[in-house]
Write a protein that holds these residues in place. Sequence first.
Motif, short mmCIF file in Angstrom:
data_model
loop_
_atom_site.label_atom_id
_atom_site.label_comp_id
_atom_site.label_asym_id
_atom_site.label_seq_id
_atom_site.Cartn_x
_atom_site.Cartn_y
_atom_site.Cartn_z
N SER A 60 0.84 -1.19 0.00
CA SER A 60 0.00 0.00 0.00
C SER A 60 0.88 1.24 0.00
N SER A 62 0.67 5.34 1.62
CA SER A 62 -0.08 6.25 2.48
C SER A 62 -0.58 7.45 1.68
N GLU A 63 -1.54 8.14 2.26
CA GLU A 63 -2.06 9.36 1.64
C GLU A 63 -0.94 10.38 1.45
N GLN A 64 -0.03 10.44 2.44
CA GLN A 64 1.05 11.42 2.37
C GLN A 64 2.01 11.10 1.22
N HIS A 84 -5.09 8.30 -6.30
CA HIS A 84 -5.58 7.78 -5.02
C HIS A 84 -6.57 6.63 -5.25
#
Length: 276
Positions: A60, A62-64, A84
Amino acid sequence: MESMGAFLKNRRDRVTPDDVGLRTYGTSRRVPGLRREELAQLAGVSAGYYTRLEQGLAESASEQVLDALARVLRLDDVESAHLHNLARRSGRSRLVEPPAETPDARVLALLAAIDEATPAVILGRRGDILDWNRAGHALFGQDVDFDAPRDPDHRPSVVRGFFLDPEARDFYRNWPELAEIHVGYLRLTAGRYPTDARLAALLGEIMMGSDAFAELWAAGHVRDCTTAPMHLQHPRAGALGVTYQVWLQPDNPDHRLELYTPNDLGSANALRELLG
């Protein structure tokens, strides 16, 4: 369907060192854009981790990390949202047959409230016509029964007709411009719904039947579909220009209500004659 790795590589190839202020000191380069390690450094991640992301080997992101990659790759809001969406897709996901689309009662009520002289169409996520008013049918469905959208198995497909109907390029006089919008929006939708078997089948069908679609898809553009001019050559009304505008229900953005307003007096008169 597109993978996150393929999208990242496509965008990495488009960003040059000069775009992001990197000095290359005149050395020869074997890649058209940024190297993996350059993008990783600029995004603040390790080169090994980024390589695994691009190869689809990382679990995965992360959003960051995604936001940092989007910044370096100079993605706009729509492209960033697409990244995203792709990141949320599981590599083990299987295609599933979705239920037939049913337009929301609020969208149908809004369609019924529109002036009958204004062409309007409700489109589903794959570009199927879910409903239309008389003017919308007269403008786009002159060869299709008015009640056709009520049968989920025989709904007119705007996208299929646009790319596979040999008469489409004559009907849409600005076909190249609209084609880019269609493909960009389909890519955005495919990122939202990576397991939609009907969408995957539609993309495969058009890919095999249209070289123009295949070329545009390979370019990797992502676009939303909100408003644009359409220059038409209608078999009954002749040449006319309209602008489509998309209205969405915030909690059901898959179903788009598109309205078509004339761009000039001649087009307005042609639409009135078409409905008369």
